[in-house]
Design a protein around this motif. Structure first.
Motif, PDB file in Angstrom:
ATOM      1  N   ASN A 197       1.010  -1.126   0.166  1.00 28.16           N
ATOM      2  CA  ASN A 197      -0.016   0.028   0.069  1.00 28.16           C
ATOM      3  C   ASN A 197       0.683   1.422   0.045  1.00 28.16           C
ATOM      4  OD1 ASN A 197      -2.778  -0.522  -0.139  1.00 28.16           O
ATOM      5  ND2 ASN A 197      -2.576  -1.753   1.782  1.00 28.16           N
ATOM      6  N   LEU A 198       2.059   1.069   0.663  1.00 26.68           N
ATOM      7  CA  LEU A 198       2.915   2.530   0.726  1.00 26.68           C
ATOM      8  C   LEU A 198       3.586   2.544  -0.711  1.00 26.68           C
ATOM      9  CD1 LEU A 198       4.594   1.841   4.209  1.00 26.68           C
ATOM     10  CD2 LEU A 198       3.270   3.830   3.450  1.00 26.68           C
ATOM     11  N   LEU A 199       3.888   1.395  -1.286  1.00 25.90           N
ATOM     12  CA  LEU A 199       4.289   1.491  -2.691  1.00 25.90           C
ATOM     13  C   LEU A 199       3.392   2.188  -3.688  1.00 25.90           C
ATOM     14  CD1 LEU A 199       6.757   0.965  -4.612  1.00 25.90           C
ATOM     15  CD2 LEU A 199       5.663  -1.383  -4.898  1.00 25.90           C
ATOM     16  N   GLN A 200       2.080   1.488  -3.462  1.00 28.79           N
ATOM     17  CA  GLN A 200       1.118   2.102  -4.473  1.00 28.79           C
ATOM     18  C   GLN A 200       0.583   3.482  -4.145  1.00 28.79           C
ATOM     19  OE1 GLN A 200      -2.315   2.310  -2.743  1.00 28.79           O
ATOM     20  NE2 GLN A 200      -2.951   3.502  -4.769  1.00 28.79           N
ATOM     21  N   SER A 201       0.728   4.016  -2.904  1.00 31.47           N
ATOM     22  CA  SER A 201       0.128   5.385  -2.682  1.00 31.47           C
ATOM     23  C   SER A 201       1.495   6.187  -3.333  1.00 31.47           C
ATOM     24  CB  SER A 201       0.258   5.615  -1.307  1.00 31.47           C
ATOM     25  OG  SER A 201       1.320   5.499  -0.602  1.00 31.47           O
ATOM     26  N   SER A 202       2.704   5.905  -3.150  1.00 31.45           N
ATOM     27  CA  SER A 202       3.785   6.703  -3.717  1.00 31.45           C
ATOM     28  C   SER A 202       3.507   6.742  -5.424  1.00 31.45           C
ATOM     29  CB  SER A 202       5.235   6.151  -3.422  1.00 31.45           C
ATOM     30  OG  SER A 202       5.352   4.772  -3.919  1.00 31.45           O
ATOM     31  N   LEU A 203       3.014   5.724  -6.028  1.00 32.95           N
ATOM     32  CA  LEU A 203       3.213   5.675  -7.635  1.00 32.95           C
ATOM     33  C   LEU A 203       1.855   6.500  -8.013  1.00 32.95           C
ATOM     34  CD1 LEU A 203       4.188   2.006  -8.344  1.00 32.95           C
ATOM     35  CD2 LEU A 203       5.333   4.063  -8.680  1.00 32.95           C
ATOM     36  N   THR A 204       0.669   6.183  -7.256  1.00 36.73           N
ATOM     37  CA  THR A 204      -0.585   6.846  -7.657  1.00 36.73           C
ATOM     38  C   THR A 204      -1.108   8.086  -6.819  1.00 36.73           C
ATOM     39  OG1 THR A 204      -1.942   5.834  -5.963  1.00 36.73           O
ATOM     40  CG2 THR A 204      -1.377   4.563  -8.269  1.00 36.73           C
ATOM     41  N   LYS A 205      -0.295   8.368  -5.915  1.00 34.66           N
ATOM     42  CA  LYS A 205      -0.742   9.764  -5.016  1.00 34.66           C
ATOM     43  C   LYS A 205      -1.848   9.552  -4.498  1.00 34.66           C
ATOM     44  CE  LYS A 205       2.506  12.488  -7.581  1.00 34.66           C
ATOM     45  NZ  LYS A 205       2.589  13.890  -8.634  1.00 34.66           N
ATOM     46  N   TRP A 206      -2.484   8.373  -4.193  1.00 40.79           N
ATOM     47  CA  TRP A 206      -3.732   8.144  -3.547  1.00 40.79           C
ATOM     48  C   TRP A 206      -3.705   7.114  -2.300  1.00 40.79           C
ATOM     49  CZ3 TRP A 206      -6.675   3.697  -2.635  1.00 40.79           C
ATOM     50  CH2 TRP A 206      -7.848   4.105  -1.773  1.00 40.79           C
ATOM     51  N   CYS A 207      -4.021   7.532  -1.154  1.00 42.97           N
ATOM     52  CA  CYS A 207      -3.811   6.731   0.166  1.00 42.97           C
ATOM     53  C   CYS A 207      -5.162   6.612   0.509  1.00 42.97           C
ATOM     54  CB  CYS A 207      -2.660   7.317   0.844  1.00 42.97           C
ATOM     55  SG  CYS A 207      -2.426   6.368   2.256  1.00 42.97           S
ATOM     56  N   LEU A 208      -5.521   5.341   0.770  1.00 38.04           N
ATOM     57  CA  LEU A 208      -6.802   5.201   1.675  1.00 38.04           C
ATOM     58  C   LEU A 208      -6.540   5.689   3.215  1.00 38.04           C
ATOM     59  CD1 LEU A 208      -9.575   3.857   1.842  1.00 38.04           C
ATOM     60  CD2 LEU A 208      -8.565   1.702   2.602  1.00 38.04           C
ATOM     61  N   MET A 209      -5.666   5.456   3.814  1.00 36.09           N
ATOM     62  CA  MET A 209      -5.345   5.797   5.391  1.00 36.09           C
ATOM     63  C   MET A 209      -5.771   7.784   5.126  1.00 36.09           C
ATOM     64  SD  MET A 209      -5.361   5.385   8.363  1.00 36.09           S
ATOM     65  CE  MET A 209      -4.963   3.870   8.404  1.00 36.09           C
ATOM     66  N   ASP A 210      -5.168   8.085   4.205  1.00 37.30           N
ATOM     67  CA  ASP A 210      -5.365   9.939   3.943  1.00 37.30           C
ATOM     68  C   ASP A 210      -6.775  10.034   4.062  1.00 37.30           C
ATOM     69  OD1 ASP A 210      -3.827  12.129   3.565  1.00 37.30           O
ATOM     70  OD2 ASP A 210      -4.553  12.218   1.509  1.00 37.30           O
ATOM     71  N   ASP A 211      -7.519   9.258   3.177  1.00 41.39           N
ATOM     72  CA  ASP A 211      -9.036   9.591   2.985  1.00 41.39           C
ATOM     73  C   ASP A 211      -9.641   9.340   4.550  1.00 41.39           C
ATOM     74  OD1 ASP A 211      -8.548  10.222   0.436  1.00 41.39           O
ATOM     75  OD2 ASP A 211      -9.437   8.230  -0.371  1.00 41.39           O
ATOM     76  N   ILE A 212      -9.286   8.161   4.995  1.00 43.35           N
ATOM     77  CA  ILE A 212      -9.837   8.032   6.466  1.00 43.35           C
ATOM     78  C   ILE A 212      -9.490   9.156   7.267  1.00 43.35           C
ATOM     79  CG2 ILE A 212      -9.801   6.364   8.245  1.00 43.35           C
ATOM     80  CD1 ILE A 212      -9.407   4.167   6.129  1.00 43.35           C
ATOM     81  N   LEU A 213      -8.425   9.389   7.463  1.00 39.52           N
ATOM     82  CA  LEU A 213      -8.155  10.545   8.426  1.00 39.52           C
ATOM     83  C   LEU A 213      -8.574  11.804   8.037  1.00 39.52           C
ATOM     84  CD1 LEU A 213      -4.077   9.691   8.747  1.00 39.52           C
ATOM     85  CD2 LEU A 213      -5.964   9.588  10.586  1.00 39.52           C
ATOM     86  N   LYS A 214      -8.994  12.101   6.807  1.00 28.48           N
ATOM     87  CA  LYS A 214      -9.469  13.454   6.381  1.00 28.48           C
ATOM     88  C   LYS A 214     -11.004  13.243   6.870  1.00 28.48           C
ATOM     89  CE  LYS A 214      -9.016  14.518   1.880  1.00 28.48           C
ATOM     90  NZ  LYS A 214      -9.212  14.547   0.434  1.00 28.48           N
ATOM     91  N   LYS A 215     -11.696  12.225   6.917  1.00 33.45           N
ATOM     92  CA  LYS A 215     -12.919  11.878   7.162  1.00 33.45           C
ATOM     93  C   LYS A 215     -13.282  12.156   8.521  1.00 33.45           C
ATOM     94  CE  LYS A 215     -14.950   9.483   3.282  1.00 33.45           C
ATOM     95  NZ  LYS A 215     -15.476   8.316   2.797  1.00 33.45           N
ATOM     96  N   LEU A 216     -11.865  11.797   9.411  1.00 32.59           N
ATOM     97  CA  LEU A 216     -12.167  11.956  10.734  1.00 32.59           C
ATOM     98  C   LEU A 216     -11.847  13.311  11.256  1.00 32.59           C
ATOM     99  CD1 LEU A 216     -10.207   8.592  11.707  1.00 32.59           C
ATOM    100  CD2 LEU A 216     -12.703   9.164  12.171  1.00 32.59           C
ATOM    101  N   GLY A 217     -11.176  14.226  10.261  1.00 27.51           N
ATOM    102  CA  GLY A 217     -11.034  15.580  10.536  1.00 27.51           C
ATOM    103  C   GLY A 217      -9.641  16.134  10.647  1.00 27.51           C
ATOM    104  N   VAL A 218      -8.766  14.975  10.512  1.00 24.21           N
ATOM    105  CA  VAL A 218      -7.194  15.631  10.761  1.00 24.21           C
ATOM    106  C   VAL A 218      -6.804  16.626   9.345  1.00 24.21           C
ATOM    107  CG1 VAL A 218      -4.977  14.715  10.687  1.00 24.21           C
ATOM    108  CG2 VAL A 218      -6.791  13.363  11.693  1.00 24.21           C
ATOM    109  N   LYS A 219      -6.296  17.572  10.089  1.00 25.60           N
ATOM    110  CA  LYS A 219      -6.010  18.568   9.111  1.00 25.60           C
ATOM    111  C   LYS A 219      -4.424  18.240   8.318  1.00 25.60           C
ATOM    112  CE  LYS A 219      -9.168  21.870  10.419  1.00 25.60           C
ATOM    113  NZ  LYS A 219     -10.398  21.712  10.090  1.00 25.60           N
ATOM    114  N   ASP A 220      -4.668  18.907   7.167  1.00 23.73           N
ATOM    115  CA  ASP A 220      -3.154  18.724   6.446  1.00 23.73           C
ATOM    116  C   ASP A 220      -2.044  19.345   7.114  1.00 23.73           C
ATOM    117  OD1 ASP A 220      -3.743  17.186   4.274  1.00 23.73           O
ATOM    118  OD2 ASP A 220      -4.108  18.928   3.189  1.00 23.73           O
TER     119      ASP A 220
END
Length: 61
Positions: free
Chosen positions: A38-61
């Motif tokens: 998943n770390l490799l995939q996110s570095s290639l596609t610039k999409w991370c599921l954990m990033d989306d989850i944290l965004k929905k939990l209200g974590v700021k950039d």
């Protein structure tokens, strides 16, 4: 901030799965491989599921 959380969570998952592989069952190494893939995939596609989850939990950039 969110980037640090993603890295921290990935590191915790890897360490926990390694401990589980040592003390419980070697099949937990598949979870380590999954996190790494998943770390490799996110570095290639610039999409991370954990990033989306944290965004929905209200974590700021």
């Amino acid at each position: 901030m969110k980037n640090r959380f993603v890295r921290g969570i990935a590191g915790i998952f890897i360490l926990i799965s390694l401990l589980l592989a040592i003390y419980v069952n070697q099949n937990w190494l598949w979870f380590t491989a999954f996190v790494g893939a998943n770390l490799l995939q996110s570095s290639l596609t610039k999409w991370c599921l954990m990033d989306d989850i944290l965004k929905k939990l209200g974590v700021k950039d």
